[in-house]
Motif scaffolding. Sequence first.
Motif, PDB file in Angstrom:
ATOM      1  N   PRO A 196       5.530 -27.470 -51.418  1.00  0.00           N
ATOM      2  CA  PRO A 196       6.087 -27.524 -52.774  1.00  0.00           C
ATOM      3  C   PRO A 196       5.224 -26.861 -53.837  1.00  0.00           C
ATOM      4  O   PRO A 196       5.737 -26.431 -54.881  1.00  0.00           O
ATOM      5  CB  PRO A 196       6.214 -29.031 -53.041  1.00  0.00           C
ATOM      6  N   HIS A 197       3.913 -26.749 -53.599  1.00  0.00           N
ATOM      7  CA  HIS A 197       3.022 -26.165 -54.594  1.00  0.00           C
ATOM      8  C   HIS A 197       2.895 -24.651 -54.467  1.00  0.00           C
ATOM      9  O   HIS A 197       2.199 -24.014 -55.265  1.00  0.00           O
ATOM     10  CB  HIS A 197       1.633 -26.800 -54.479  1.00  0.00           C
ATOM     11  N   PHE A 228       9.884 -18.136 -57.429  1.00  0.00           N
ATOM     12  CA  PHE A 228      10.516 -19.451 -57.571  1.00  0.00           C
ATOM     13  C   PHE A 228       9.781 -20.445 -56.673  1.00  0.00           C
ATOM     14  O   PHE A 228       9.259 -20.090 -55.613  1.00  0.00           O
ATOM     15  CB  PHE A 228      11.987 -19.406 -57.152  1.00  0.00           C
ATOM     16  N   TYR A 229       9.780 -21.702 -57.099  1.00  0.00           N
ATOM     17  CA  TYR A 229       9.234 -22.771 -56.272  1.00  0.00           C
ATOM     18  C   TYR A 229      10.378 -23.465 -55.526  1.00  0.00           C
ATOM     19  O   TYR A 229      11.547 -23.373 -55.949  1.00  0.00           O
ATOM     20  CB  TYR A 229       8.454 -23.760 -57.136  1.00  0.00           C
ATOM     21  N   PRO A 230      10.091 -24.125 -54.396  1.00  0.00           N
ATOM     22  CA  PRO A 230      11.158 -24.745 -53.597  1.00  0.00           C
ATOM     23  C   PRO A 230      12.114 -25.608 -54.412  1.00  0.00           C
ATOM     24  O   PRO A 230      13.329 -25.584 -54.183  1.00  0.00           O
ATOM     25  CB  PRO A 230      10.394 -25.564 -52.563  1.00  0.00           C
ATOM     26  N   GLY A 240      20.556 -23.775 -49.284  1.00  0.00           N
ATOM     27  CA  GLY A 240      20.686 -22.556 -48.492  1.00  0.00           C
ATOM     28  C   GLY A 240      19.545 -21.591 -48.739  1.00  0.00           C
ATOM     29  O   GLY A 240      19.045 -20.937 -47.806  1.00  0.00           O
ATOM     30  N   GLN A 241      19.100 -21.500 -50.005  1.00  0.00           N
ATOM     31  CA  GLN A 241      17.973 -20.620 -50.324  1.00  0.00           C
ATOM     32  C   GLN A 241      16.681 -21.139 -49.712  1.00  0.00           C
ATOM     33  O   GLN A 241      15.867 -20.362 -49.209  1.00  0.00           O
ATOM     34  CB  GLN A 241      17.845 -20.491 -51.841  1.00  0.00           C
ATOM     35  N   ILE A 286       6.163 -17.884 -47.652  1.00  0.00           N
ATOM     36  CA  ILE A 286       6.475 -16.961 -46.551  1.00  0.00           C
ATOM     37  C   ILE A 286       5.213 -16.311 -46.007  1.00  0.00           C
ATOM     38  O   ILE A 286       5.082 -16.095 -44.791  1.00  0.00           O
ATOM     39  CB  ILE A 286       7.490 -15.900 -47.034  1.00  0.00           C
ATOM     40  N   ALA A 287       4.250 -16.048 -46.879  1.00  0.00           N
ATOM     41  CA  ALA A 287       3.001 -15.413 -46.449  1.00  0.00           C
ATOM     42  C   ALA A 287       2.036 -16.394 -45.792  1.00  0.00           C
ATOM     43  O   ALA A 287       1.071 -15.976 -45.143  1.00  0.00           O
ATOM     44  CB  ALA A 287       2.322 -14.752 -47.651  1.00  0.00           C
TER      45      ALA A 287
END
Length: 358
Positions: free
Chosen positions: A134-135, A175-177, A183-184, A142-143
Amino acid sequence: MTNASGPAAAGKSVDARPVKLACRNVWKLFGAGASEFIRQRNGKASSAELVEARLVGAARAVDLEIRQGEIFIIMGLSGSGKSTLVRCMSRLVEPTYGKVEFEGKDLLSISEKELIELRRHRMGMVFQNFALLPHLNVLENIAFPLSIQGVDRAAREARAREVIELVGLRGREHFYPRELSGGQQQRVGIARSLATKPEIWFLDEPFSALDPLIRREMQDELMRLQSVLKKTIVFITHDFDEAIRLADRIAIMKDGEVIQIGTPEELVVKPATDYVAEFTRDVQRAKVISARSIMRPRGKSQSAGEVSPDARIASFSAQIVAARKPFAVVNGDGAAIGEVTPDAVIELLAGAPGEAQA
C-alpha cells in the motif's frame, strides 16, 4: 483417472510441444507420519488406508504434464486440492511423495538457493489476494520483484513501464493501490508477476474476487496477453465457464485426485466419470462443441458459408440457422472435409447433442 494420453484424448493429434512442467505420482498428505506412511507403500494408498492412518490426502497420486505455451486449468470444488497441487508445483508446499519436474529436472532435488533463483527468474505467481504494497505506487509495486533481484533502479523502472503499457495502465504509474479499482489492482498484480519475464505463470483464482463484468474483462485481457507472450500458464478456477473460455486443457480434481484431463470439448462430450458429467452438466454445449464433432460428409447442396473444424457452434449458429443451408467445414489447407447442417445445430441448441452427432 483419464489423462492426456488416455481415452479423453483419443483421435486427437499429438501435441509436439515440449513438456514444461510435470507431476509424477505427486502426493501431499497431512497428518502424523505421512512421509513414512506413503514411502512404505511405494507411493500407493487407498482412501480406506488414509482414513485408517488418520491422514488427509490433499493431493493423491497426481500424474500430469503441462506443455510449453499452453493454458492448463486445474479446477474442482472447494477442498478438491487444486490450490495445494499448484503450490506443490512451485514448492511453496513440499510434496510428501513423488516428483515435480521443471524441464525434466526434479524440483524436489534442487537446493533452496536454486529454488529461490528459479522462482525469482523463471516463475511468476498471481493470487486471488492482490497483495499490493500500500505504501508503494503502481510503478514501484511492479518494479519491486526486480529490486529484490538487485536490478538497478533505472533498469527496473524501464521494465516496469514496459509491462504497465502491456496491461493498459499507462497514466496510472504514480497512483497508489487505494486509488485504483479492483480490476486495476489486479492488473498491477499481473504486471508485477510479468516484470521478471517468467517462463511459467501460476494464477490461483486471480479473478474470483472481481465483479462479473470486470472478471470477463480480465479474462479477455489474459487471452490478449497470452496471444502476445505465449507463456506456459497454470490457472486455478472453480468456474467452468471461465475454464472453457481460457483453457487449452483442463484437469478436474476431486478429493485430491485428478479425475480427468482433456480439452473442454472432451470433458463435455466424453466425461470419464459420473462426477465429471455432473460437473459439466450445465455447460452451454454450443460454446464448447466444435464443428468437427457434428459435421457429416459433404452433400450435394451448395454451402452457405465456411467454418474451421475447431470453430465452436456458438460462433456461427445464428448465421447457419438463418441461412437454412449447410456450412462447409474447411481445414487449414482450404480443403472441405465435411459440412455442418442447420438441423444438427438446432438439435444441439435444443439440448439433443447425441442426435446432433449421429
